[in-house]
Design an enzyme around this catalytic site. Structure first.
Site, PDB file in Angstrom:
ATOM      1  N   SER A  57      18.236  67.616  33.702  1.00  0.00           N
ATOM      2  CA  SER A  57      18.836  68.472  34.755  1.00  0.00           C
ATOM      3  C   SER A  57      20.292  68.984  34.586  1.00  0.00           C
ATOM      4  CB  SER A  57      18.904  67.794  36.121  1.00  0.00           C
ATOM      5  OG  SER A  57      19.308  68.524  37.030  1.00  0.00           O
ATOM      6  N   TYR A 106      21.547  60.220  41.213  1.00  0.00           N
ATOM      7  CA  TYR A 106      20.519  60.663  40.641  1.00  0.00           C
ATOM      8  C   TYR A 106      20.804  61.484  39.183  1.00  0.00           C
ATOM      9  CZ  TYR A 106      17.759  65.021  39.305  1.00  0.00           C
ATOM     10  OH  TYR A 106      17.062  65.937  38.726  1.00  0.00           O
ATOM     11  N   LYS A 155      19.925  60.376  35.069  1.00  0.00           N
ATOM     12  CA  LYS A 155      19.460  61.597  34.003  1.00  0.00           C
ATOM     13  C   LYS A 155      20.718  61.403  32.883  1.00  0.00           C
ATOM     14  CE  LYS A 155      16.123  63.782  36.322  1.00  0.00           C
ATOM     15  NZ  LYS A 155      14.766  63.458  35.674  1.00  0.00           N
TER      16      LYS A 155
HETATM   17  C1  WQD Z   1      20.979  75.707  46.124  1.00  0.00           C
HETATM   18  C2  WQD Z   1      21.896  76.639  46.980  1.00  0.00           C
HETATM   19  C3  WQD Z   1      23.198  75.262  48.153  1.00  0.00           C
HETATM   20  C4  WQD Z   1      19.869  74.278  50.959  1.00  0.00           C
HETATM   21  C5  WQD Z   1      19.686  70.502  43.096  1.00  0.00           C
HETATM   22  C6  WQD Z   1      19.965  69.379  42.312  1.00  0.00           C
HETATM   23  C7  WQD Z   1      19.554  69.707  40.865  1.00  0.00           C
HETATM   24  C8  WQD Z   1      18.070  70.128  40.919  1.00  0.00           C
HETATM   25  C9  WQD Z   1      17.891  71.164  42.021  1.00  0.00           C
HETATM   26  C10 WQD Z   1      16.764  68.152  40.393  1.00  0.00           C
HETATM   27  C11 WQD Z   1      23.248  75.731  47.042  1.00  0.00           C
HETATM   28  C12 WQD Z   1      22.266  76.129  49.146  1.00  0.00           C
HETATM   29  C13 WQD Z   1      20.471  74.665  49.866  1.00  0.00           C
HETATM   30  C14 WQD Z   1      19.918  74.804  52.063  1.00  0.00           C
HETATM   31  C15 WQD Z   1      21.339  76.125  51.490  1.00  0.00           C
HETATM   32  N1  WQD Z   1      17.233  69.165  41.404  1.00  0.00           N
HETATM   33  N2  WQD Z   1      21.320  75.645  50.191  1.00  0.00           N
HETATM   34  N3  WQD Z   1      20.928  75.633  52.593  1.00  0.00           N
HETATM   35  O1  WQD Z   1      21.980  71.723  44.619  1.00  0.00           O
HETATM   36  O2  WQD Z   1      21.654  73.681  43.172  1.00  0.00           O
HETATM   37  O3  WQD Z   1      20.277  71.650  42.674  1.00  0.00           O
HETATM   38  O4  WQD Z   1      18.144  70.980  43.156  1.00  0.00           O
HETATM   39  O5  WQD Z   1      16.555  68.173  39.431  1.00  0.00           O
HETATM   40  O6  WQD Z   1      19.455  68.471  40.127  1.00  0.00           O
HETATM   41  O7  WQD Z   1      21.270  69.207  42.322  1.00  0.00           O
HETATM   42  O8  WQD Z   1      19.791  73.091  44.785  1.00  0.00           O
HETATM   43  O9  WQD Z   1      18.241  74.211  46.265  1.00  0.00           O
HETATM   44  O10 WQD Z   1      19.800  72.194  46.853  1.00  0.00           O
HETATM   45  O11 WQD Z   1      20.850  74.144  46.620  1.00  0.00           O
HETATM   46  O12 WQD Z   1      22.552  76.911  51.797  1.00  0.00           O
HETATM   47  O13 WQD Z   1      19.241  74.334  53.076  1.00  0.00           O
HETATM   48  O14 WQD Z   1      21.379  76.965  48.351  1.00  0.00           O
HETATM   49  O15 WQD Z   1      24.571  75.003  49.089  1.00  0.00           O
HETATM   50  O16 WQD Z   1      24.082  76.689  46.795  1.00  0.00           O
HETATM   51  P1  WQD Z   1      21.109  72.696  43.960  1.00  0.00           P
HETATM   52  P2  WQD Z   1      19.417  73.314  46.200  1.00  0.00           P
END
Ligand code: WQD
Length: 334
Positions: free
Chosen positions: A124, A148, A152
């Site tokens: 990841s 997590y 990885k």
């Molecule tokens: C994306 C953007 C949030 C939810 C994570 C893990 C990564 C991988 C993918 C496993 C950010 C914003 C999110 C919400 C929001 N997982 N957001 N409201 O954090 O980039 O990555 O998931 O492998 O390892 O770290 O993904 O979809 O949670 O967030 O505003 O309800 O959306 O702040 O900017 P992220 P995400």
């Protein structure tokens, strides 16, 4: 050629299984069904006309995993199975280290005993931590801010050390950015249990009326509109990256880390707008404080995947939102 896919009934695993079958591979799925449903096997059959062999086994069950290798002539492994919620990993770190690390050690030991030395690992972008500026390159220093991500990074280190100890191993460590969307059939997609942590499944539930509004975590970042920027990649493009990596591993030895991303960044509000136009649904949102651990911007340099695997993403944000919407609408109406 038989390929074992651990976590093969999961979101990325099931999309990869579909492509493996369509490319002519014989697929065996190992999954403990802790975060997926056995009905995915029927969906895979509906798409490909083939129902893969399935073992409901946990990687912590050494004898159960060993039995799969005793009963099948396996040529390679694609290893997805693992716990993967960042927030949850902070709350229950021992479960994450045991499940992800011990499970992987069991798998690697048994592969070694059976002389199966080709593995594609689901890593990841989270291993790049918070101190690297995007675009992110595979040569950048790694650091992690949660258990997590630490699992990885540790598994990457274990696999690199394994190659150093035995150069017969062919290991590809695929660093995913943000996989979203669904298969064009709308029969498989991302359907997490409970309230989603990730952006797109959350937006999808708002679109079908199951959640009232989206909470946007921060609009004061140094980005195009103040909201978080990420490298969203269509799950089918991501799955194809695994097929290319498997073919590469069959022809090469080594331990290579490779980014699977589009190289483009998209903000939260740009995603909201794209999903509204793809679905025709209004997505209500409320600006909330930043989420701890979030970086402002994260996107890939994807040159290595192109040069080494001959792979690059083909689908755009609209494709991802259309396919994601069609899937959640299908699931909700059935
Ligand atoms: C994306 C953007 C949030 C939810 C994570 C893990 C990564 C991988 C993918 C496993 C950010 C914003 C999110 C919400 C929001 N997982 N957001 N409201 O954090 O980039 O990555 O998931 O492998 O390892 O770290 O993904 O979809 O949670 O967030 O505003 O309800 O959306 O702040 O900017 P992220 P995400």
């Amino acid at each position: 050629m038989k390929i074992l896919v651990t976590g093969g009934t999961g979101y990325i695993g099931s999309h990869t299984v579909v492509l493996l079958i369509q490319e002519g591979y014989e697929v065996i799925i190992l999954d403990n069904l802790s975060n997926s449903k056995i009905e995915v096997l029927d969906s895979i059959k509906e798409i490909t006309n083939i129902k893969p062999q399935f073992y409901q086994v946990d990687l912590l069950d050494y004898d159960g995993v060993k039995k799969i290798f005793q009963e099948n002539e396996i040529s390679g492994v694609i290893h997805f199975a693992g716990l993967k919620a960042v927030g949850e990993s902070v709350r229950i770190p021992l479960d994450y280290y045991n499940n992800n690390i011990t499970g992987t050690l069991n798998l690697l030991r048994i592969m070694n005993e059976h002389n199966v030395k080709n593995i594609i690992f689901s890593s990841s972008a989270t291993v790049y931590g918070m101190n690297n500026e995007s675009p992110l390159y595979e040569t950048m220093p790694l650091s992690t801010t949660n258990p997590y991500g630490a699992t990885k990074r540790m598994i990457e280190d274990i696999m690199r050390d394994l190659y150093v100890s035995d150069n017969e191993w062919s290991i590809v460590l695929l660093r995913y950015f943000n996989p979203i969307g669904a298969h064009e059939s709308a029969l498989i997609g991302e359907n997490p249990n409970g309230i989603p942590n990730n952006l797109l499944p959350y937006i999808a539930l708002v679109a079908v009326g199951k959640l009232d509004h989206l909470n946007v975590f921060g609009n004061d970042y140094d980005t195009i509109d103040g909201t978080g920027v990420r490298d969203y990649i269509h799950v089918v493009d991501l799955a194809m990256g695994h097929i290319k990596a498997l073919k590469y591993a069959m022809d090469h030895t080594g331990a290579e880390a490779i980014n699977l991303g589009t190289g483009n960044g998209t903000s939260v509000l740009e995603i909201v707008k794209a999903f509204e136009s793809a679905s025709g649904q209004h997505i209500e949102y409320v600006i909330q404080p930043r989420r701890p651990g979030d970086v402002a911007t994260c996107f890939a340099n994807s040159n290595k995947a192109k040069e080494l695997l001959g792979w690059s993403a083909t689908k755009n944000i609209n494709d991802m939102c259309v396919d994601g919407w069609n899937f959640i609408a299908h699931v909700t109406n059935n």
